[in-house]
Design an enzyme around this catalytic site. Structure first.
Site, short mmCIF file in Angstrom:
data_model
loop_
_atom_site.label_atom_id
_atom_site.label_comp_id
_atom_site.label_asym_id
_atom_site.label_seq_id
_atom_site.Cartn_x
_atom_site.Cartn_y
_atom_site.Cartn_z
N ASP A 1 7.54 2.94 -2.80
CA ASP A 1 7.73 3.89 -1.70
C ASP A 1 8.99 3.88 -1.16
OD1 ASP A 1 7.19 1.10 -0.68
OD2 ASP A 1 5.97 1.81 1.02
N LYS B 1 0.61 -1.28 0.01
CA LYS B 1 0.01 -0.05 -0.01
C LYS B 1 0.68 1.32 -0.07
CE LYS B 1 -3.35 -2.08 3.15
NZ LYS B 1 -4.02 -2.01 4.42
N ASP C 1 14.25 -1.06 0.69
CA ASP C 1 14.91 -1.39 1.88
C ASP C 1 15.93 -2.54 1.82
OD1 ASP C 1 15.43 -1.37 4.73
OD2 ASP C 1 13.97 -2.87 5.23
P1 5GP Z 1 12.00 -4.51 1.15
O1 5GP Z 1 11.53 -5.72 0.62
O2 5GP Z 1 12.93 -3.82 0.28
O3 5GP Z 1 13.00 -4.94 2.44
O4 5GP Z 1 10.93 -3.71 1.89
C1 5GP Z 1 10.07 -3.36 1.09
C2 5GP Z 1 8.52 -2.99 1.77
O5 5GP Z 1 9.03 -2.95 3.29
C3 5GP Z 1 8.56 -1.51 1.49
O6 5GP Z 1 7.86 -1.29 0.24
C4 5GP Z 1 7.92 -0.95 2.58
O7 5GP Z 1 6.31 -1.32 2.51
C5 5GP Z 1 8.38 -1.62 4.03
N1 5GP Z 1 9.40 -0.95 4.41
C6 5GP Z 1 10.83 -1.08 4.55
N2 5GP Z 1 11.43 -0.10 5.07
C7 5GP Z 1 10.39 0.73 5.60
C8 5GP Z 1 10.45 1.82 6.61
O8 5GP Z 1 11.44 2.46 6.98
N3 5GP Z 1 9.22 2.30 6.85
C9 5GP Z 1 8.25 1.71 6.41
N4 5GP Z 1 7.01 2.06 6.99
N5 5GP Z 1 7.96 0.59 5.63
C10 5GP Z 1 9.35 0.17 5.06
MG MG Z 2 6.61 -0.98 -0.65
#
Ligand code: 5GP
Ligand code: MG
Length: 177
Positions: free
Chosen positions: A100, A43, A103
């Site tokens: 968004d 979202k 990470d």
């Molecule tokens: P990844 O797969 O790159 O670790 O994370 C993807 C998703 O995790 C992002 O699209 C987001 O929804 C959530 N996410 C990762 N880091 C953050 C953060 O610092 N804050 C928030 N609110 N969501 C995060």
């Molecule tokens: Mg995301």
């Protein structure tokens, strides 16, 4: 968590607006004659995508995908599931994924792989924020907004367990403990 999290301002709405404008200008240059399909990753990207497309004055389409990986905390579980895929035909389309935050990169890698299998004419990535310190898999970002420190951020669509999405600015969330 027993205590209320403490929020510290990281990016103001003006900084966010300037960043979205910069990204829109880059995207306009590359896609104005391509009728791209912008795919928001739900979202978290809904607010960014909504602001972004209002700055794009050329034909485009919008789709969404939704994944799950977070178990309600601030750490990704690493187990990614496709909750909602695309209905639109992807083959031979110019696809731009709108995220968004990148990470670990695991969710984005999953999304890009899922879309690539559908044979788009091109596939690129735009993200409002990037947290490079936590990357677990290499991700090539074509349009990158703001770099964030190795902290959990909320606001402007980004939530913590569904809280704080509505905030117009972006904050670092710190535990009071
Ligand atoms: P990844 O797969 O790159 O670790 O994370 C993807 C998703 O995790 C992002 O699209 C987001 O929804 C959530 N996410 C990762 N880091 C953050 C953060 O610092 N804050 C928030 N609110 N969501 C995060
Ligand atoms: Mg995301």
């Amino acid at each position: 968590m027993g205590s209320e999290p403490k929020l510290t301002l990281l990016f103001t709405r003006d900084e966010i607006e300037a960043t979205v404008k910069k990204l829109a200008a880059e995207i306009r240059q590359d896609y104005h004659d391509k009728r791209p399909l912008l795919i928001g990753v739900l979202k978290g990207s809904f607010m960014f995508l909504a602001d972004l497309i209002r700055l794009l004055d050329f034909p485009l389409e919008v789709e969404f995908v939704r994944l799950s990986s977070y178990g309600g905390g601030t750490e990704t579980s690493g187990r990614i599931k496709l909750v909602q895929g695309v209905q639109t035909k992807i083959k031979d389309r110019h696809v731009l994924v709108v995220d968004d935050i990148i990470d670990t990169g695991l969710t984005t890698a999953f999304v890009l792989d899922y879309l690539k299998q559908k044979k788009p004419a091109s596939l690129k990535l735009c993200t409002l924020t990037d947290k490079p310190a936590r990357r677990k898999t290499p991700i090539n970002i074509d349009y990158c907004g703001l770099t964030v420190p190795n902290k959990f951020i909320v606001g402007y669509g980004l939530d913590w367990d569904e809280r704080f999405r509505y905030l117009p600015d972006i904050y670092v969330m710190e535990d009071e403990d």
